[in-house]
Design an enzyme around this catalytic site. Structure first.
Site, PDB file in Angstrom:
ATOM      1  N   ASP A  40       0.851  -1.195   0.000  1.00  0.00           N
ATOM      2  CA  ASP A  40       0.000   0.000   0.000  1.00  0.00           C
ATOM      3  C   ASP A  40       0.884   1.240   0.000  1.00  0.00           C
ATOM      4  O   ASP A  40       2.037   1.194   0.428  1.00  0.00           O
ATOM      5  CB  ASP A  40      -0.905   0.014   1.248  1.00  0.00           C
ATOM      6  CG  ASP A  40      -2.206   0.782   1.038  1.00  0.00           C
ATOM      7  OD1 ASP A  40      -3.269   0.132   0.960  1.00  0.00           O
ATOM      8  OD2 ASP A  40      -2.152   2.033   0.916  1.00  0.00           O
ATOM      9  N   VAL A  63       1.255   1.622  -6.736  1.00  0.00           N
ATOM     10  CA  VAL A  63       1.067   0.753  -7.908  1.00  0.00           C
ATOM     11  C   VAL A  63       1.275   1.476  -9.237  1.00  0.00           C
ATOM     12  O   VAL A  63       1.359   0.834 -10.280  1.00  0.00           O
ATOM     13  CB  VAL A  63      -0.330   0.067  -7.913  1.00  0.00           C
ATOM     14  CG1 VAL A  63      -0.471  -0.882  -6.736  1.00  0.00           C
ATOM     15  CG2 VAL A  63      -1.453   1.091  -7.962  1.00  0.00           C
ATOM     16  N   ASN A  89      -5.893  -4.868  -6.294  1.00  0.00           N
ATOM     17  CA  ASN A  89      -7.062  -4.266  -5.632  1.00  0.00           C
ATOM     18  C   ASN A  89      -6.988  -2.737  -5.535  1.00  0.00           C
ATOM     19  O   ASN A  89      -8.024  -2.087  -5.500  1.00  0.00           O
ATOM     20  CB  ASN A  89      -7.183  -4.876  -4.230  1.00  0.00           C
ATOM     21  CG  ASN A  89      -8.126  -4.098  -3.338  1.00  0.00           C
ATOM     22  OD1 ASN A  89      -9.345  -4.195  -3.470  1.00  0.00           O
ATOM     23  ND2 ASN A  89      -7.573  -3.284  -2.436  1.00  0.00           N
ATOM     24  N   TYR A 154     -13.425   6.714 -13.343  1.00  0.00           N
ATOM     25  CA  TYR A 154     -13.394   5.438 -12.607  1.00  0.00           C
ATOM     26  C   TYR A 154     -14.007   4.324 -13.458  1.00  0.00           C
ATOM     27  O   TYR A 154     -13.448   3.225 -13.571  1.00  0.00           O
ATOM     28  CB  TYR A 154     -14.172   5.639 -11.311  1.00  0.00           C
ATOM     29  CG  TYR A 154     -14.275   4.448 -10.410  1.00  0.00           C
ATOM     30  CD1 TYR A 154     -13.213   4.084  -9.590  1.00  0.00           C
ATOM     31  CD2 TYR A 154     -15.449   3.698 -10.339  1.00  0.00           C
ATOM     32  CE1 TYR A 154     -13.323   2.990  -8.728  1.00  0.00           C
ATOM     33  CE2 TYR A 154     -15.565   2.616  -9.485  1.00  0.00           C
ATOM     34  CZ  TYR A 154     -14.494   2.269  -8.682  1.00  0.00           C
ATOM     35  OH  TYR A 154     -14.595   1.197  -7.837  1.00  0.00           O
ATOM     36  N   THR A 191     -16.947   0.785   2.605  1.00  0.00           N
ATOM     37  CA  THR A 191     -15.553   1.226   2.807  1.00  0.00           C
ATOM     38  C   THR A 191     -15.546   2.748   2.712  1.00  0.00           C
ATOM     39  O   THR A 191     -16.541   3.366   2.334  1.00  0.00           O
ATOM     40  CB  THR A 191     -14.609   0.676   1.720  1.00  0.00           C
ATOM     41  OG1 THR A 191     -14.949   1.300   0.469  1.00  0.00           O
ATOM     42  CG2 THR A 191     -14.686  -0.835   1.586  1.00  0.00           C
TER      43      THR A 191
HETATM   44  N1  LIG Z   1     -15.961  -0.523  -1.826  1.00  0.00           N
HETATM   45  C1  LIG Z   1     -16.714  -0.762  -2.866  1.00  0.00           C
HETATM   46  O1  LIG Z   1     -17.924  -0.796  -2.786  1.00  0.00           O
HETATM   47  C2  LIG Z   1     -16.094  -1.010  -4.208  1.00  0.00           C
HETATM   48  C3  LIG Z   1     -16.957  -1.217  -5.293  1.00  0.00           C
HETATM   49  C4  LIG Z   1     -16.416  -1.480  -6.534  1.00  0.00           C
HETATM   50  C5  LIG Z   1     -15.050  -1.568  -6.681  1.00  0.00           C
HETATM   51  N2  LIG Z   1     -14.235  -1.337  -5.623  1.00  0.00           N
HETATM   52  C6  LIG Z   1     -12.810  -1.425  -5.851  1.00  0.00           C
HETATM   53  O2  LIG Z   1     -12.202  -2.156  -4.807  1.00  0.00           O
HETATM   54  C7  LIG Z   1     -10.882  -1.667  -4.589  1.00  0.00           C
HETATM   55  C8  LIG Z   1     -10.733  -1.291  -3.128  1.00  0.00           C
HETATM   56  O3  LIG Z   1     -11.659  -0.256  -2.849  1.00  0.00           O
HETATM   57  P1  LIG Z   1     -12.015   0.198  -1.352  1.00  0.00           P
HETATM   58  O4  LIG Z   1     -13.445   0.495  -1.358  1.00  0.00           O
HETATM   59  O5  LIG Z   1     -11.454  -0.753  -0.397  1.00  0.00           O
HETATM   60  O6  LIG Z   1     -11.228   1.577  -1.298  1.00  0.00           O
HETATM   61  P2  LIG Z   1     -10.485   2.284  -0.068  1.00  0.00           P
HETATM   62  O7  LIG Z   1     -10.328   3.693  -0.494  1.00  0.00           O
HETATM   63  O8  LIG Z   1     -11.167   1.966   1.198  1.00  0.00           O
HETATM   64  O9  LIG Z   1      -9.062   1.555  -0.062  1.00  0.00           O
HETATM   65  C9  LIG Z   1      -8.174   1.709  -1.152  1.00  0.00           C
HETATM   66  C10 LIG Z   1      -6.791   1.301  -0.716  1.00  0.00           C
HETATM   67  O10 LIG Z   1      -5.910   1.493  -1.833  1.00  0.00           O
HETATM   68  C11 LIG Z   1      -4.759   2.204  -1.385  1.00  0.00           C
HETATM   69  N3  LIG Z   1      -4.187   2.943  -2.519  1.00  0.00           N
HETATM   70  C12 LIG Z   1      -4.651   4.069  -3.105  1.00  0.00           C
HETATM   71  N4  LIG Z   1      -3.823   4.448  -4.092  1.00  0.00           N
HETATM   72  C13 LIG Z   1      -2.825   3.537  -4.127  1.00  0.00           C
HETATM   73  C14 LIG Z   1      -1.665   3.386  -4.924  1.00  0.00           C
HETATM   74  N5  LIG Z   1      -1.355   4.274  -5.892  1.00  0.00           N
HETATM   75  N6  LIG Z   1      -0.850   2.325  -4.701  1.00  0.00           N
HETATM   76  C15 LIG Z   1      -1.141   1.445  -3.720  1.00  0.00           C
HETATM   77  N7  LIG Z   1      -2.207   1.536  -2.915  1.00  0.00           N
HETATM   78  C16 LIG Z   1      -3.049   2.582  -3.128  1.00  0.00           C
HETATM   79  C17 LIG Z   1      -5.262   3.110  -0.268  1.00  0.00           C
HETATM   80  O11 LIG Z   1      -4.204   3.549   0.571  1.00  0.00           O
HETATM   81  C18 LIG Z   1      -6.232   2.166   0.435  1.00  0.00           C
HETATM   82  O12 LIG Z   1      -5.554   1.328   1.348  1.00  0.00           O
HETATM   83  C19 LIG Z   1     -10.708  -0.497  -5.544  1.00  0.00           C
HETATM   84  O13 LIG Z   1     -10.072  -0.921  -6.726  1.00  0.00           O
HETATM   85  C20 LIG Z   1     -12.117  -0.083  -5.833  1.00  0.00           C
HETATM   86  O14 LIG Z   1     -12.240   0.585  -7.052  1.00  0.00           O
HETATM   87  C21 LIG Z   1     -14.731  -1.044  -4.395  1.00  0.00           C
END
Ligand SMILES: NC(=O)c1ccc[n+]([C@@H]2O[C@H](COP(=O)([O-])OP(=O)(O)OC[C@H]3O[C@@H](n4cnc5c(N)ncnc54)[C@H](O)[C@@H]3O)[C@@H](O)[C@H]2O)c1
Length: 248
Positions: A40, A63, A89, A154, A191
């Protein structure tokens, strides 16, 4: 004798593992016997959480940075000597329509979800192939297949994750790499990203999303299955997990 976990001994890299869905993935995988690498940009939190999981370690990884990916993989090979699975992720969102989106914010969102997934696949493929049964789990979003006006960049980035995954699969087949790849398309799960999204969504969209909302553990159960050998025949699956919202 204690029974073996569902991913016992597998070395699994989860990006964006310091919060939200990535953290839930890391916990589920560690519970079932994986040695998880929590990667992360929030290195401090990743380290704090890794200390709570058996066999886990944390890495700073942005990433979007190819050099950091190379360093992360080198560290994993030094510590574990193998990599069995990669969960791409990490992702960010901008809550903007096509007209509100600037080129800069479009590129920022694309760089984390799309370029980050590209770099992860490219750099980890040789190690995943060498494992003999590699698994890539790419996290897209239901926004990739629904017309969602409020997250324009997105949605584009997540659409790219779908098509990249298909290309990676056929490449692996042509090269004879024993690596499979599948995509998870979550709807709303509780989240920080989703809490932020609700502040920008029109009331009717927010209410529909909240009616179908799940917990991070629901997505983690699916990721666990896709990493495990239970899904050995799944390659190229694009699995929507949204409690039926997309088909409603
Ligand atoms: N939560 C949802 O409902 C949902 C729905 C669809 C898709 N997603 C996808 O699931 C994944 C996780 O989402 P989430 O809801 O847990 O988000 P979140 O914001 O709670 O967590 C995202 C994590 O990614 C890390 N991050 C951000 N930029 C980064 C980078 N450049 N390199 C490494 N780490 C990085 C952040 O520090 C954090 O720990 C994402 O790809 C998101 O698009 C989430």
């Amino acid at each position: 004798m204690a029974s073996k976990g569902r991913v016992e001994g597998k070395v699994v890299l989860v990006t964006g593992a310091a919060h939200g869905l990535g953290w839930a993935d890391a916990q589920a995988l560690a519970r079932e016997g994986a040695q998880v690498i929590l990667a992360d940009v929030d290195e401090e939190e990743a380290r704090r959480l890794a200390d709570t999981l058996p066999g886990a370690m944390a890495l700073r990884l942005d990433v979007t940075c190819e050099v950091q990916w190379q360093g992360a993989l080198a560290k994993i090979m030094q510590v574990h000597g193998r990599l069995d699975a990669l969960v791409n992720n990490a992702g960010i969102a901008a809550f903007e329509t096509v007209e509100q989106s600037s080129l800069e914010s479009f590129r920022r969102v694309m760089s984390v979800s799309a370029e980050g997934t590209f770099l992860g696949c490219k750099i980890c493929l040789p190690a995943l192939a060498a494992s003999g049964a590699g698994s890539i789990v790419n996290i897209a979003s239901a926004a990739a297949i629904r017309g969602n006006p409020t997250v324009f960049a997105y949605s584009a980035a997540k659409g790219a994750v779908l098509s990249m995954t298909r290309s990676v699969i056929v490449h692996c087949q042509q090269q004879g790499y024993p690596v499979r790849a599948n995509v998870v398309l979550p709807g709303s799960h509780d989240t920080q990203m989703v809490r932020d999204a609700y502040r920008f969504a029109p009331p009717e969209l927010r209410e529909a999303a909240q009616r179908h909302e799940g917990q991070p553990e629901h997505v983690a159960d699916l990721v666990l299955f896709l990493v495990s050998d239970e899904s050995a025949r799944l390659n190229g699956a694009e699995i929507v997990i949204d409690n039926g919202r997309t088909v409603a």
